[in-house]
Design a protein around this motif. Structure first.
Motif, PDB file in Angstrom:
ATOM      1  N   PHE A 187       0.817  -1.210   0.000  1.00 34.08           N
ATOM      2  CA  PHE A 187       0.000   0.000   0.000  1.00 34.08           C
ATOM      3  C   PHE A 187       0.856   1.268   0.000  1.00 34.08           C
ATOM      4  N   PHE A 188       2.085   1.192   0.539  1.00 32.68           N
ATOM      5  CA  PHE A 188       2.952   2.368   0.617  1.00 32.68           C
ATOM      6  C   PHE A 188       3.785   2.552  -0.652  1.00 32.68           C
ATOM      7  N   SER A 189       3.783   1.587  -1.541  1.00 25.29           N
ATOM      8  CA  SER A 189       4.676   1.633  -2.706  1.00 25.29           C
ATOM      9  C   SER A 189       4.547   2.894  -3.569  1.00 25.29           C
ATOM     10  N   PRO A 190       3.350   3.476  -3.760  1.00 22.44           N
ATOM     11  CA  PRO A 190       3.298   4.690  -4.584  1.00 22.44           C
ATOM     12  C   PRO A 190       4.091   5.868  -4.003  1.00 22.44           C
ATOM     13  N   ARG A 191       4.383   5.830  -2.712  1.00 21.87           N
ATOM     14  CA  ARG A 191       5.073   6.941  -2.045  1.00 21.87           C
ATOM     15  C   ARG A 191       6.441   6.544  -1.502  1.00 21.87           C
ATOM     16  N   CYS A 192       6.840   5.316  -1.699  1.00 21.15           N
ATOM     17  CA  CYS A 192       8.023   4.764  -1.045  1.00 21.15           C
ATOM     18  C   CYS A 192       9.320   5.077  -1.795  1.00 21.15           C
TER      19      CYS A 192
END
Length: 124
Positions: A91-96
């Motif tokens: 879920f955090f991948s777009p901002r990671c």
């Protein structure tokens, strides 16, 4: 709260959006992102060795008098995904900042990375 906790042998479930408060209130910590735990361990371990990229960024966002402004590396880039249309994979991948193609595959499990220290990330 701390005095009452000691006096009455209480346990609290303390929810905050301010990671700096956690240091004074908590013994065990669970960091959440979009409704799921992304890191869980005792307070000492979390503050000495945050594992999940979101937790690391939270620590970098805490104001510090030794630096005049929030540094660029402490800013979480991108928009929070819509909770009704969560991204595939992490879920955090777009901002990671550690994101790779693997992060967009299967949703990572909360795994024990070291004794008593759990994180939901394939990169750590």
């Amino acid at each position: 709260m701390i005095d009452l906790q000691k006096e009455l042998d209480l346990t609290y479930l303390f929810i905050t959006h301010d990671i700096s408060v956690v240091k004074y209130i908590s013994d065990e910590v669970a960091v959440m992102y979009l409704g799921e735990i992304v890191e869980q361990t005792d307070k000492k371990t979390l503050f000495e060795n945050p594992r999940h990229p979101y937790t690391r960024l939270l620590f970098k966002s805490v104001p510090d008098i030794s630096r005049p402004f929030l540094s660029e590396d402490g800013i979480i880039k991108g928009e929070i995904p819509n909770p009704t249309r969560l991204p595939k994979g992490c879920f955090f991948s777009p901002r990671c900042p550690l994101k790779s193609r693997d992060c967009e595959g299967a949703h990572p499990l909360l795994e024990e990375k070291s004794p008593g220290h759990f994180a939901r990330c394939i990169k750590v």
